[in-house]
Scaffold this active site. Structure first.
Site, short mmCIF file in Angstrom:
data_model
loop_
_atom_site.label_atom_id
_atom_site.label_comp_id
_atom_site.label_asym_id
_atom_site.label_seq_id
_atom_site.Cartn_x
_atom_site.Cartn_y
_atom_site.Cartn_z
N LEU A 19 4.94 22.18 2.02
CA LEU A 19 6.24 22.28 2.69
C LEU A 19 6.64 20.89 3.18
CD1 LEU A 19 5.91 25.60 4.74
CD2 LEU A 19 6.46 25.25 2.30
N ARG A 26 12.96 12.90 14.58
CA ARG A 26 12.28 12.12 15.63
C ARG A 26 11.67 10.81 15.12
NH1 ARG A 26 8.34 16.31 18.21
NH2 ARG A 26 8.86 17.51 16.35
N LYS A 33 10.92 11.44 6.41
CA LYS A 33 9.61 11.45 7.07
C LYS A 33 8.44 11.41 6.08
CE LYS A 33 8.02 15.07 9.56
NZ LYS A 33 7.83 15.87 10.81
N GLY A 148 1.67 27.64 17.38
CA GLY A 148 1.55 29.08 17.32
C GLY A 148 0.16 29.48 17.80
N ASN A 177 -2.71 27.93 15.56
CA ASN A 177 -2.46 27.95 14.12
C ASN A 177 -2.18 26.52 13.65
OD1 ASN A 177 -1.61 28.66 11.50
ND2 ASN A 177 0.51 28.91 12.20
N ASN A 385 -9.49 -32.43 -12.15
CA ASN A 385 -9.35 -32.67 -10.72
C ASN A 385 -7.87 -32.96 -10.42
OD1 ASN A 385 -9.47 -33.47 -8.05
ND2 ASN A 385 -11.50 -34.36 -8.29
N ALA A 388 -4.77 -34.78 -4.41
CA ALA A 388 -3.98 -34.34 -3.26
C ALA A 388 -2.51 -34.66 -3.49
CB ALA A 388 -4.48 -35.03 -2.00
N SER A 413 -3.35 -38.97 -6.42
CA SER A 413 -2.61 -38.40 -5.30
C SER A 413 -1.12 -38.62 -5.48
CB SER A 413 -3.06 -39.05 -3.99
OG SER A 413 -4.40 -38.72 -3.75
N ALA A 431 -2.16 -42.67 -9.09
CA ALA A 431 -1.55 -42.13 -7.88
C ALA A 431 -0.08 -42.52 -7.83
CB ALA A 431 -2.28 -42.66 -6.65
#
Ligand code: UD1
Ligand code: CA
Length: 465
Positions: A19, A26, A33, A148, A177, A385, A388, A413, A431
């Site tokens: 159900l 609410r 819901k 109930g 219940n 490699n 950075a 880098s 770099a």
């Protein structure tokens, strides 16, 4: 959802009716819901998964007017949808499903907003219904307000009286219940047809079938639920949070019993499924979403979010990584503060360090990007490699392009590799280079202005007054 399979003890074929026609006012939410999420899946999905574990002939979901969204949200659900166009009570709701159910079936009634019920509890309940009897799941509550009440006479169940219709004395009854019941379809259909709305709420009460069964001398078996938490319902967001905590505890317990070490079971959120090998360690405040697979000995640091990913044995993910749709190999080191966007495939022993973003890329074994890099739309070989600050510029403003970085490349880098581009095996990128053409294998490629010194340059000074 992983649920233990519990074969029904019913001697007869089983039909389950869920159900789910409630409005859920609410919740104060635009989302119906039964679609509110618990552990990352809609409430109704949990109930359907539990019902499936009983291996029924069919599952019917009774949805309400305006509930089309529920149907639409679960298009794959292995259920039959039944519309209750007017919300006239639980008895009326169940009645909508009955024409679909053969008289020889056993009917089990569940609720779309009671998601923690266990298959084993239901299998036991069905077993207690025996052949032709009604089994009623009950719960003993210290504050039974709103429920109930089970009315007994001479020790036997006579009927259920709803809170609103109960006398002061009946309100003192603690045996309640849960709403969950199992009953034979044929008689149940007959009883439902006899329901009237002569009660304080003007509804067709499903609970009134108990008195009708008793009148026909059909045995009614009250079955107390072993763990009252299983029958908790969701009516508002506070209850939803309460059930989320219970669900969290359940999942954490399953993982721990499977050999996973959790720094704190209350600080792990699983919104989906996790399978984990032996000796996995998970630190605090980790979130797993979708389908997550962790190999043996994986360690996940604090504050990581991992979604739909597989992490190979022996890999350590340091704190605060966000990983989505990645396949990370064995013995890798990831993070802290690494980000994987969909999708990435890493071979073994790859290192992805802090502030590195990886997207739609493959990295070969032993490759490293340890600091501040973007690896996007790239095929990276082994032992590469990535220095950075290396950026793979994959986007020209209109299209994305791929980058190929062959084995043993080192990028300096702050280099920018402008896709589409190939960096040949063993190449080194100086770099600060912005590389726009293929870099040859085994060579140093420099793509930046040569350093010069301006002899007579003076720093500007403020004019004096
Ligand atoms: C119901 C039981 C009560 C039990 C309690 C447990 C009845 C008459 N009472 O009361 O004995 O203690 O559950 O929580 O059954 N629903 C529909 N269509 C309807 C009405 C309800 O689908 O027309 C669904 C709701 O979505 C909800 C469930 O049935 O999930 C229960 O309905 P609700 O009105 O909340 O029943 P209660 O008053 O809580
Ligand atoms: Ca209710």
């Amino acid at each position: 959802m992983a649920r233990p399979s519990a074969r029904t003890a019913a001697p007869r074929p089983l039909s389950v009716v869920i159900l789910a026609a409630g409005e859920g006012k609410r919740m104060r939410s635009a989302l119906p819901k039964v679609l509110q999420p618990l552990g990352g899946a809609p409430l109704l999905t949990h109930v359907i998964a539990t019902a499936r574990a009983l291996e029924p002939q069919a599952i019917y979901v009774v949805y309400g007017a305006g509930g089309e969204r529920v149907r639409a949200a679960l298009p794959e659900a292995p259920v039959q949808w039944v519309l209750q166009s007017e919300r006239l009570g639980t008895g009326h709701a169940l009645r909508q499903a009955m024409p679909h159910i053969p008289a020889g079936h056993e009917v089990l009634v569940l609720y779309g907003d009671v998601p923690l019920i266990r298959a084993a509890t239901l299998a036991a309940l069905i077993g207690r219904a025996g052949t032709g009897g009604v089994a009623l799941l009950t719960v003993r509550l210290e504050s039974p307000e709103g429920y109930g009440r089970i009315v007994r006479a001479g020790g036997r169940v006579r009927r259920i009286v709803e809170q609103q219709d109960a006398s002061a004395r009946q309100r003192g009854i603690r045996e309640c219940n849960t709403g969950v019941l199992a009953a034979p379809a044929g008689p149940l259909q007959r009883w439902l047809a006899q329901l009237t709305r002569g009660n304080s709420q003007g509804e067709y009460y499903l609970t009134d079938v108990i008195a009708l069964a008793v009148r026909e001398k059909v045995p009614v078996e009250p079955v107390p639920v072993a763990d009252p938490q299983e029958v908790l319902g969701v009516n508002d967001k506070a209850q939803l949070a309460q059930l989320e905590a219970l669900q969290r505890a359940r999942v954490a317990r399953e993982l721990m019993l499977g050999g996973v070490t959790l720094a704190d079971p209350a600080r792990l959120d699983v919104r989906g499924t996790v399978s984990a090998g032996r000796d996995v360690f998970i630190d605090v405040n980790v979130v797993f979403e979708g389908r997550v697979i962790l190999g043996e000995g994986v360690r996940i640091g604090a504050g990581c979010v991992v979604r739909d990913s597989e992490i190979g044995a022996g890999t350590e993910v340091h704190p605060h990584c966000v990983i989505e749709r990645a396949r990370i190999g064995e013995r890798c080191s990831i993070g802290p503060f690494a980000r994987f966007r969909p999708s990435a495939t890493l071979a073994g022993e790859v290192h992805i360090g802090n502030f590195v973003e990886v997207k739609n890329s493959e990295l070969g074994s032993g490759s490293k990007a340890n600091h501040l890099a973007y690896v996007g739309d790239a095929t990276v070989g082994a032992r590469v490699n990535i220095g950075a600050g290396t950026i793979i510029a994959n986007y020209d403003g209109a299209l994305k392009h791929r980058t190929v970085i062959e084995d043993d490349v080192h990028t300096g880098s702050n280099s920018v590799l402008v896709a589409p581009i190939t960096i040949g095996a063993g190449a080194t990128i100086a770099a600060g280079s912005t590389v726009t053409h293929a870099a040859p294998a085994g060579k140093l490629t420099v793509a930046r202005a040569r350093q010069t010194v301006i002899e007579h340059w003076r720093r500007p000074v403020k004019p004096r007054r």
